[in-house]
Design an enzyme around this catalytic site. Sequence first.
Site, PDB file in Angstrom:
ATOM      1  N   ASP A   1      -7.028  15.995  -0.644  1.00 17.09           N
ATOM      2  CA  ASP A   1      -7.319  16.101  -2.060  1.00 17.09           C
ATOM      3  C   ASP A   1      -6.552  14.971  -2.745  1.00 17.09           C
ATOM      4  O   ASP A   1      -5.614  14.415  -2.163  1.00 17.09           O
ATOM      5  CB  ASP A   1      -6.846  17.466  -2.577  1.00 17.09           C
ATOM      6  CG  ASP A   1      -7.073  17.620  -4.063  1.00 17.09           C
ATOM      7  OD1 ASP A   1      -8.194  17.345  -4.527  1.00 17.09           O
ATOM      8  OD2 ASP A   1      -6.122  17.991  -4.765  1.00 17.09           O
TER       9      ASP A   1
ATOM     10  N   ASP B   1      -5.591  14.652  -6.724  1.00 16.97           N
ATOM     11  CA  ASP B   1      -4.670  15.074  -7.785  1.00 16.97           C
ATOM     12  C   ASP B   1      -3.830  16.266  -7.346  1.00 16.97           C
ATOM     13  O   ASP B   1      -4.353  17.301  -6.954  1.00 16.97           O
ATOM     14  CB  ASP B   1      -5.456  15.414  -9.055  1.00 16.97           C
ATOM     15  CG  ASP B   1      -6.277  14.235  -9.548  1.00 16.97           C
ATOM     16  OD1 ASP B   1      -5.784  13.096  -9.469  1.00 16.97           O
ATOM     17  OD2 ASP B   1      -7.417  14.451  -9.992  1.00 16.97           O
TER      18      ASP B   1
END
Length: 191
Positions: free
Chosen positions: A8, A10
């Site tokens: 991922d 953020d």
Amino acid sequence: MNKAVFLDRDGTINVEKHYLYRIEDFVFLPGVLDGLRLLQNAGYILIIVTNQSGIARGYYSEDDFSNLNEWMTDELEENGIHISKVYYCPHLPDAKIDKYRKMCVCRKPALGMYEQAAIDFKIDLSNSWAIGDKLRDCILCEKTKCRGFLVGQNVYTDETLWNEFPLLRNKVRCMPDLFDCAKIIAEEDKK
């Protein structure tokens, strides 16, 4: 077949800032560069899989996202880290912008981006990992033999995190950050 780490963005690679799209607001989390380098040196393809609903909400454009993405991957390259590809989903069922308003197969927790990456890079999911700061980032672990890590300081104390995806409780481990995950992955890879 290749092995990969699905990351991922953020809250995993960079400091979480709601709807981040400006280069000047981007900050790598501590230990991320060393962790990514460790994973790469262990032979993993690095792939970023990210929801970007800020596009659908009209907060920033796909061009804004692309500019930040290009800057980030260039910064990583300058540090000897190669990101094979960044997959992103700009959709949202109740999007403000019409062209992004839809129920798609790519927005996490859907598996569309992961499935496409597995095809594009001939990935052996049973020898791969998913790392994110939300359980939806590790949803691949629920449906395949991919293993995962949930990162962040609140993952140890917030029992409600597991309510939405209870099947992940035994398939995903909690760690403070990406560097700690990378150390475990590299060590397990030697076995």
